[in-house]
Design an enzyme around this catalytic site. Sequence first.
Site, PDB file in Angstrom:
ATOM      1  N   THR A   1      -4.708   6.447   0.044  1.00  0.00           N
ATOM      2  CA  THR A   1      -5.923   7.265   0.004  1.00  0.00           C
ATOM      3  C   THR A   1      -5.761   8.419  -0.969  1.00  0.00           C
ATOM      4  O   THR A   1      -4.754   9.117  -0.945  1.00  0.00           O
ATOM      5  CB  THR A   1      -6.214   7.816   1.415  1.00  0.00           C
TER       6      THR A   1
ATOM      7  N   ASP B   1       0.849  -1.195   0.000  1.00  0.00           N
ATOM      8  CA  ASP B   1       0.000   0.000   0.000  1.00  0.00           C
ATOM      9  C   ASP B   1       0.879   1.238   0.000  1.00  0.00           C
ATOM     10  O   ASP B   1       1.667   1.446   0.922  1.00  0.00           O
ATOM     11  CB  ASP B   1      -0.911  -0.020   1.230  1.00  0.00           C
TER      12      ASP B   1
ATOM     13  N   ASP C   1      -9.448   0.424   1.630  1.00  0.00           N
ATOM     14  CA  ASP C   1      -8.531  -0.040   2.675  1.00  0.00           C
ATOM     15  C   ASP C   1      -9.127   0.343   4.039  1.00  0.00           C
ATOM     16  O   ASP C   1      -8.739   1.340   4.643  1.00  0.00           O
ATOM     17  CB  ASP C   1      -7.168   0.638   2.448  1.00  0.00           C
TER      18      ASP C   1
ATOM     19  N   HIS D   1      -3.501  13.880   1.075  1.00  0.00           N
ATOM     20  CA  HIS D   1      -3.806  12.955   2.168  1.00  0.00           C
ATOM     21  C   HIS D   1      -2.674  12.950   3.203  1.00  0.00           C
ATOM     22  O   HIS D   1      -2.922  13.065   4.409  1.00  0.00           O
ATOM     23  CB  HIS D   1      -4.020  11.544   1.619  1.00  0.00           C
TER      24      HIS D   1
ATOM     25  N   ARG E   1       0.620  15.147  13.723  1.00  0.00           N
ATOM     26  CA  ARG E   1       1.969  15.532  14.129  1.00  0.00           C
ATOM     27  C   ARG E   1       2.114  17.037  14.247  1.00  0.00           C
ATOM     28  O   ARG E   1       1.910  17.604  15.311  1.00  0.00           O
ATOM     29  CB  ARG E   1       3.006  14.946  13.162  1.00  0.00           C
TER      30      ARG E   1
ATOM     31  N   LYS F   1      -5.374  -2.200  10.022  1.00  0.00           N
ATOM     32  CA  LYS F   1      -5.612  -2.284   8.581  1.00  0.00           C
ATOM     33  C   LYS F   1      -5.829  -3.715   8.088  1.00  0.00           C
ATOM     34  O   LYS F   1      -6.427  -3.915   7.030  1.00  0.00           O
ATOM     35  CB  LYS F   1      -4.388  -1.728   7.819  1.00  0.00           C
TER      36      LYS F   1
ATOM     37  N   GLN G   1      -5.071   2.332  15.097  1.00  0.00           N
ATOM     38  CA  GLN G   1      -3.901   2.822  14.346  1.00  0.00           C
ATOM     39  C   GLN G   1      -3.086   3.835  15.159  1.00  0.00           C
ATOM     40  O   GLN G   1      -1.859   3.760  15.222  1.00  0.00           O
ATOM     41  CB  GLN G   1      -4.386   3.466  13.043  1.00  0.00           C
TER      42      GLN G   1
END
Length: 422
Positions: free
Chosen positions: A356, A133, A240, A140, A149, A260, A247
């Site tokens: 994504t 992936d 996905d 994104h 962050r 995931k 996560q």
Amino acid sequence: MIKANNPALKSWLEVPVDSDFPIQNLPFGIFKTDYLSPVAGVAIGKYVLDLVCLHEHGFFDGLGLPAGIFNQKYLNGFIGLGKKKTREVRERISELLQHDNEELRLNVARELAIIPMAEVEMCMPVTIPNYSDFYSSVEHATNVGTMFRDPKNALLPNWKHLPVAYHGRASSIVVSGTSIHRPKGQTKLPDAELPVFGPSKKLDFELELAFITCKETPLGSSISTKDVDDHIFGFVLFNDWSARDIQTWEYVPLGPFLSKNFGSTISPWIVTMDALEPFRVAGPKQETPVLPYLVSEGQNNFNIALEVQLQPENEEASTVCRSNYKFLYWNVNQQLAHHTVNGCNIQVGDLYASGTISGSTPDSFGSLLELTWNGQRPLALANGQQRKFIEDGDTIILRGFAEKDHVRIGFGECKGKILPAL
Ligand code: CA
């Protein structure tokens, strides 16, 4: 020139004007019926062409296809014949369906070979040895980096130098229509001292497209950006599914794992890269210079409109996102060149997801995480309800199509319903 892509072509089989599957598309898949075990087929309008039947009745004579190549549970054997051969088959199917061709139209096999789509059940088109992936949408990656962050340094220093990716889980990739149980796992709220265990409260989708490879490479070898097209058979829609709360707690330092790998959904029809050729466009300009092995010449993005619908149980669906594949910063040539530059080998049927696909406007964000900004701005649905994340009973439907010169090359649906945790 790929003759099957000619926008002027018309079929003697009726194709509705808004169909995803005109004669210029001819995507491949695996289907079964009440009386047929899984076999290879091609979509045309509201019908499926049974390729086993066509093969057995001699319609592919002269192409040198192995016996029984379509009478298999998966397309791996067929796509592994290589682009040249699979292109010949698509060209031949196009020929048989053209309005002035009588070979199939007037043949007794016609009744057996053409099956209404309503009578078939679609199966996994390929068995997937490996799944990777990517994370190729700058919008994104910027949104996620901003939320989790630092808004000032949303992209990590490597992001514009290499197409970031991770190895995913192939065993839990399922075909459209398969329901998924809400995953359970560890989560920890920021102010909590210890993690807790339970069903995910932040279940999300990710709007992606994935390509499937058709040529094995030996360990130690690499694929250059200019050779990538020989290795890609086609594309599917890819959801996905992601548990954001799991996560957030698990992803440092090695990335997502149980958030995931409980399920990913693909659309059943593989739209060939050949069918998408007319829809090539240039990607976003990469101002940051890339290393020589990542330089890709020509137009390597595709103009494919994408949308996501959320449908609560027994209610009407709401469109929650409209995006486009062409927004991706890194293209497939760069993705596969990077994946193999270290000598990683490629197998037939491998699946490589885009990551994504978000655009720059808030309605084009490809996940609920971004659309609701981590639950801070709930989405209003058509039935008056709101959503921060996916609730039990909700169905998520991905759609995509490329359109030009009155030809619409669509992907059909990539659909999955969320059931309560087991
Ligand atoms: Ca993803």
